[in-house]
Structure formats: C-alpha cells, structure tokens
Design a protein around this motif. Structure first.
Motif, short mmCIF file in Angstrom:
data_model
loop_
_atom_site.label_atom_id
_atom_site.label_comp_id
_atom_site.label_asym_id
_atom_site.label_seq_id
_atom_site.Cartn_x
_atom_site.Cartn_y
_atom_site.Cartn_z
N MET A 1 0.82 -1.21 0.00
CA MET A 1 0.00 0.00 0.00
C MET A 1 0.86 1.27 0.00
O MET A 1 0.41 2.33 0.40
CB MET A 1 -0.90 -0.02 1.23
N ASN A 2 2.14 1.12 -0.45
CA ASN A 2 3.01 2.29 -0.46
C ASN A 2 2.49 3.39 -1.38
O ASN A 2 2.73 4.57 -1.16
CB ASN A 2 4.42 1.88 -0.92
N TRP A 3 1.74 2.97 -2.43
CA TRP A 3 1.27 3.97 -3.38
C TRP A 3 0.27 4.94 -2.74
O TRP A 3 0.21 6.11 -3.10
CB TRP A 3 0.65 3.28 -4.60
N ILE A 4 -0.51 4.41 -1.76
CA ILE A 4 -1.46 5.29 -1.06
C ILE A 4 -0.71 6.35 -0.27
O ILE A 4 -1.07 7.52 -0.26
CB ILE A 4 -2.36 4.46 -0.13
N HIS A 5 0.39 5.91 0.39
CA HIS A 5 1.20 6.84 1.16
C HIS A 5 1.82 7.88 0.24
O HIS A 5 1.86 9.09 0.56
CB HIS A 5 2.28 6.07 1.91
N GLU A 6 2.28 7.44 -0.96
CA GLU A 6 2.91 8.38 -1.89
C GLU A 6 1.90 9.38 -2.45
O GLU A 6 2.22 10.55 -2.66
CB GLU A 6 3.56 7.59 -3.04
N VAL A 7 0.67 8.93 -2.67
CA VAL A 7 -0.33 9.80 -3.27
C VAL A 7 -0.85 10.83 -2.28
O VAL A 7 -1.03 12.00 -2.62
CB VAL A 7 -1.51 8.96 -3.83
N PHE A 8 -1.08 10.41 -1.02
CA PHE A 8 -1.76 11.30 -0.06
C PHE A 8 -0.83 11.92 0.98
O PHE A 8 -1.19 12.93 1.58
CB PHE A 8 -2.87 10.53 0.67
N ILE A 9 0.34 11.35 1.21
CA ILE A 9 1.19 11.81 2.32
C ILE A 9 2.50 12.41 1.83
O ILE A 9 2.88 13.52 2.23
CB ILE A 9 1.47 10.66 3.31
N THR A 10 3.22 11.68 0.97
CA THR A 10 4.54 12.14 0.52
C THR A 10 4.41 13.42 -0.31
O THR A 10 3.62 13.48 -1.25
CB THR A 10 5.22 11.05 -0.34
N HIS A 11 5.20 14.42 0.06
CA HIS A 11 5.13 15.70 -0.64
C HIS A 11 5.57 15.57 -2.10
O HIS A 11 6.68 15.10 -2.39
CB HIS A 11 6.01 16.73 0.06
N SER A 12 4.71 15.98 -2.99
CA SER A 12 4.99 16.00 -4.43
C SER A 12 3.95 16.89 -5.09
O SER A 12 2.96 17.29 -4.47
CB SER A 12 4.94 14.59 -5.03
N ALA A 13 4.18 17.21 -6.36
CA ALA A 13 3.20 18.01 -7.08
C ALA A 13 1.88 17.26 -7.18
O ALA A 13 0.80 17.86 -7.04
CB ALA A 13 3.73 18.35 -8.47
N LEU A 14 1.95 15.95 -7.42
CA LEU A 14 0.73 15.13 -7.51
C LEU A 14 -0.05 15.16 -6.20
O LEU A 14 -1.27 15.36 -6.19
CB LEU A 14 1.10 13.69 -7.87
N GLN A 15 0.66 14.98 -5.09
CA GLN A 15 0.00 14.98 -3.77
C GLN A 15 -0.64 16.33 -3.47
O GLN A 15 -1.75 16.41 -2.95
CB GLN A 15 1.02 14.62 -2.69
N ALA A 16 0.04 17.42 -3.84
CA ALA A 16 -0.50 18.76 -3.57
C ALA A 16 -1.79 18.98 -4.35
O ALA A 16 -2.78 19.50 -3.82
CB ALA A 16 0.53 19.82 -3.93
N VAL A 17 -1.80 18.58 -5.63
CA VAL A 17 -3.00 18.77 -6.46
C VAL A 17 -4.16 17.96 -5.90
O VAL A 17 -5.30 18.45 -5.82
CB VAL A 17 -2.71 18.38 -7.92
N ILE A 18 -3.89 16.72 -5.51
CA ILE A 18 -4.96 15.86 -4.98
C ILE A 18 -5.52 16.43 -3.69
O ILE A 18 -6.75 16.53 -3.52
CB ILE A 18 -4.43 14.42 -4.76
N ILE A 19 -4.66 16.80 -2.75
CA ILE A 19 -5.12 17.30 -1.45
C ILE A 19 -5.93 18.59 -1.63
O ILE A 19 -7.02 18.75 -1.07
CB ILE A 19 -3.92 17.55 -0.52
#
Length: 554
Positions: free
Chosen positions: A1-19
């Motif tokens: 389930m690392n991808w969930i952590h990368e999408v919602f928790i790990t700082h990135s442009a993708l995570q910022a847009v989603i949040i």
C-alpha cells in the motif's frame, strides 16, 4: 500500500494537487448547505482547509506558497475586471454620498482595530486578521498577508483571526440590519424613494402639442432637455423608423425609448402618453407589431468596433435603422451617440429587414466568437498588475516603502482595464460565466492553501481565552460600524432604508446579507446600493489594511 502513502502523504506536485482538489470539492459542496437561509459558499473551503491542517495533512511549502499566490492574483484581478465597468460611474449623483458612507464603514472598522490593539495589547496584525473575518473580506486578508511578508513577519495569525471571526461576521450584518429596521421603523416596511434608474423604459406618445407641429425630431430633442430615442413612428396606416430630420405632424404616434422618470415630461412635450399597450412586458413580439419594420438584437463580436462611440457607426445615415437600446452585463442602456461600445454588447436595432441584415454583418453577431475564452487579456493584465504591485512607493514617515503587492496591483489594473480597456481598443470581454469560473477557481485555491497553513494552530487558539476575545471583538467590528453609519445615512441624510441596507452590505462585502435585504424587502433596490458601494469599498480596504500594517508593524 506504499502507493497510497505516496499519493496522499509524501510531498509532491501530484500529492498537492490531490489534497487541494479534495479540500476545494468538499468545501464547495458543504458551502451550498443553508442554515437559517444563510450559506457560506466558497468560504467553507477555508474551514475545510483548517480541518485538514488540524489533522496533520500538509503539502510542500513551496507549492503551497505558489498556489496560494496564484489563486489570490487570479481572484483579485478578475474581481477588478468585474467591478471595473461600474467603478467610476458609481460616483455619479447620489453615488458619491453612498461611497463616502461606505468609506466611513471601512475607516471606522480600521480605527476600531487599531484602538483594540492598544487596549488589549495584541498586535495590529492580529486585529487586522480579526477585522478581515468580521467584515467577511478575504481579498483584504490576502493584501494584509502580502504586507506582512513584505516586512518579513509571519502571517499565520492573520488567517487564524479571520477564521475565528468569519462566521459571526456573516450573520452579524444581517442581525444589525434587522435590529436597525425594527428600532427605526417597527413593523412597517419602509418604501424606497430611489428612482435613479439607468435602465430603459418604452412608452407610446401621440403628437398633440401644436408647438412641435412641423418640427423635426432633432429640433424637438434639443428643446426637450431629455434623452430619448424614437423607435417607430406610425402615421395613418404606415410605419417607419424615423430619422433626426423626420418632421412631426399632428396625430403621429411615436414609440419612444427613454427612462421612466422622463416619461411624464415627454408626455407634456408630445401631447399625451398612450396606455393601450404595456410596452415594457417581457413577452412582447416586436416583429409582429407592423409588417414594414423588424426589431433585432445584434451582438458586437468584431474587435474593430470595440471602444468606438455608437454615433461613429452612423447606422441611421448608412442603413436607415435606429438603435434604441444596448444590453450590457444584464442591464439595458439608452442608445446614446456618445456611448462607447464593447465586445459583447447587444444592440436593439429597428428598421427594414434587409438593412438589419447588413448591420448584423457589420457588427459581427457571431455568438460562437464570444464563447472562446479571451485569456490573452487576463494574463497580460495579471502581469502588468504584478509589476505595478512590485514598485516601491515611499511615504513620508514610513521606514519601509509601500508596495501594492499581489493584491493591490492586480485589482487596480483589473479595474482600469475593465473601465478603460475598450477605449484603448483592448478586447476585455469575458463572459459572466467565464469570469465567475476564474474568480471561483482562484478564490478556492487561495482559501484552501490559507486554511491548510493555519489549521495546525486553529483549534489551539479557539479554546484559549484569546480566541473568545477575538470572537467578541470581531462581533463589535461587524455591528458597530453598520449601526453608526447606518444611523447617519437613514436619519441624518434621509436615505431610504432599502438603498442604505444595500450600501452597508456592499461596504462589508457581504452578499449573504444582501440576499437577506432583497428577500425581506421584496425589492431589488438593495442590489443597486450594493453595486454602487462595493467596488470602491473593496478597493479602499485592500489599500488601507496594507498601509496600516506597514505603518504599525515595520
């Protein structure tokens, strides 16, 4: 389930847009919920951002600052475009008095914030944040934040103060208006005396005045002292679209476009007003009135006419048609020769069918051309606004030069382009839906970032005595300026309640309170007062909060 952590928790442009997208979507959905007839609209995005920040959700600081700044600039600039066309015209006639009263509300609230800072020992920045929430003015909050960043001070307390006091700021104006109305007028609903309406009025007159027999329409117009356009002239069984050199005869029937307040005077001028038909009904089929003439609304879509005066088109001389009305931003304007045209204007033209078709080709009348977003003007305007906002302005007595910043520069350029762009032949037309879309997008992004940044400290502040004090002070910031200025306007200056209530709502930038005024008074008069005061009051707050912070915090 690392991808969930990368999408919602790990700082990135993708995570910022989603949040940010989730915060905006949930906030906008909840903002539609009405409680006692009041909703917070896009402002609920702010509170969803606070909840997310409190839960420990974060995004990259660089991305947060960029999105917050871009959202603020986009919102402020398109806001300036929206209010620009009516900004300077709002100072006509009674508008000067209303705008001075609106400025009084702004200055009184600002002085109360400075005084509260000295009394409580809290910083001026904290009190400005409380004030921005109390007057429900997020653009002013953005301007204050930029001023604090300019002098190198943290701005998180501004957002906290705004968030704590915003809910009561929404209902406080409504409560103040309700109490004022009850105390001053009791159960009687005060009638509006406002009669200065720029919208057109259509009336039929019969020529019975011997003094104008044999006179041309141009001669009659010159001696009348009134503005009017004759759309049709009926003489016996024939009908025509008269020219300025048309000679009037006894018994002629004229269909005249003017303002309602001038209709009585024109009745005396021509002879009598004919009331057989209500020419102002919305369902009139103008093309069925007579066989000789047709009436058509023609949309200006060719850029070469942008900024040109209506009289310079010489439609009557070249094509034998009369332009009677111009529809602009939902308002009907009298077709004055000196009126400058804008892309998106709809001209009501009366004449023979073939001539009307020629005018359509001349002006464009291509709706699909306006459906394409005119983003060039938006980006150029924002660029110029940001450059203007970065220019340092030295003010005597201040150690730090004042900059209009991300908020002040774009709003000034937006207002100027919205007002004078057509005169410089700039295509500034943006459909109302497109403008609303850009404003809502910018505001939502700005509020989501603002709430996310302040959320980590919000609830800690609320449960402290300091938070309760902010709420009390903010409530006073909301109701006292409304009461004081409202009393002056109603009792001293004798302004009718409907107009004054709209002006107070405009000075507080509170559309929810405006809805209450319109519904409770069953009238659109408050909207006119709101539109008169809102542009200048908004501009004044943006500049004043920056000057106060730079003056007291630098």
């Amino acid at each position: 389930m690392n991808w969930i952590h990368e999408v919602f928790i790990t700082h990135s442009a993708l995570q910022a847009v989603i949040i940010l997208s989730i915060i905006c979507a949930v906030g906008l959905a909840l903002g539609k919920v009405r409680i006692l007839g009041v909703s917070l609209g896009a402002t609920f995005v702010f509170f969803m951002g606070i909840v997310a920040g409190h839960l420990g959700i974060t995004i990259d600081e660089g991305v947060l600052y960029y999105v917050e700044s871009f959202g603020l600039v986009l919102f402020i600039f398109t806001l300036g475009l929206q209010v620009g066309p009516g900004f300077f015209s709002s100072f006509r006639k009674g508008g000067v008095t209303l705008n001075l009263l609106g400025l009084g509300v702004v200055l009184l609230g600002t002085l109360m914030a400075i005084l509260a800072s000295y009394i409580t020992g809290m910083s001026v920045a904290d009190m400005i944040g409380v004030l921005c929430g109390a007057v429900t003015n997020t653009p002013a909050l953005g301007a204050a934040q930029q001023a604090l960043k300019q002098v190198g001070l943290p701005s998180s307390s501004l957002a906290l103060g705004c968030a704590v006091t915003y809910p009561l700021g929404v209902v406080g104006v409504i409560l103040a208006l309700a109490v004022m109305r009850s105390v001053l007028y009791g159960k009687r609903i005060p009638e509006s005396s406002a009669d200065d309406n720029d919208e057109t009025f259509v009336a039929e007159f019969k020529v019975l005045n011997p003094a104008i027999f044999g006179k041309t329409l141009l001669e009659v117009n010159r001696v009348s002292g009134r503005e009017f356009v004759v759309s049709r002239l009926w003489r016996g069984d024939s009908a025509c679209s008269p020219a300025s050199d048309t000679v009037l005869e006894s018994g002629d029937h004229l269909l005249v476009v003017t303002s309602e307040k001038d209709a009585e005077n024109l009745a005396l001028l021509f002879g009598e007003q004919v009331h057989d038909v209500d020419w102002n009904k919305k369902d009139i089929d103008w093309n069925s009135i007579d066989r000789e003439l047709v009436s058509s609304r023609i949309l200006i879509t060719k850029t070469e006419w942008n900024g040109k005066k209506l009289g310079s088109l010489k439609l009557r001389r070249k094509y034998g048609v009369n332009t009677t009305r111009i529809y602009r931003s939902g308002v009907q304007l009298l077709a004055r020769p000196g009126l400058r045209l804008q892309i998106g204007d709809r001209l009501t033209v009366v004449g023979e069918a073939r001539a009307v078709e020629q005018v359509e080709k001349l002006l464009g009348n291509a709706v699909q051309n306006l459906n394409e977003p005119n983003l060039i003007g938006v980006f150029i305007g924002m660029s110029i606004g940001l450059i203007l906002g970065a220019i340092p302005i030295m003010i005597p007595g201040m150690s730090v030069p004042v900059k209009l910043g991300l908020a002040g520069g774009p709003v000034i350029v937006g207002i100027l382009i919205g007002t004078f762009g057509p005169r410089l032949h700039m295509v500034t037309y943006v459909t109302r839906s497109a403008n609303l879309m850009l404003r809502s997008l910018g505001l939502s992004l700005y509020l989501a970032c603002l709430g996310l940044d302040a959320g980590g400290q919000f609830f800690d502040v609320v449960i402290r005595p300091e938070g309760a004090l902010w709420v009390l002070i903010g409530f006073l910031f909301t109701i006292l300026p409304v009461f004081i200025v409202g009393f002056i306007g109603l009792k001293v200056l004798k302004i009718d309640f409907a107009t004054m209530s709209g002006a107070l709502c405009g000075s507080m930038a509170n559309p929810m309170a405006l809805n209450y005024s319109n519904e409770s008074l069953e009238s659109d008069v408050p909207s006119a007062g709101y539109a008169t005061v809102y542009p200048f009051s908004m501009f004044a707050r943006l500049i004043i909060v920056q000057v106060v912070i730079l003056l007291f915090m630098s």
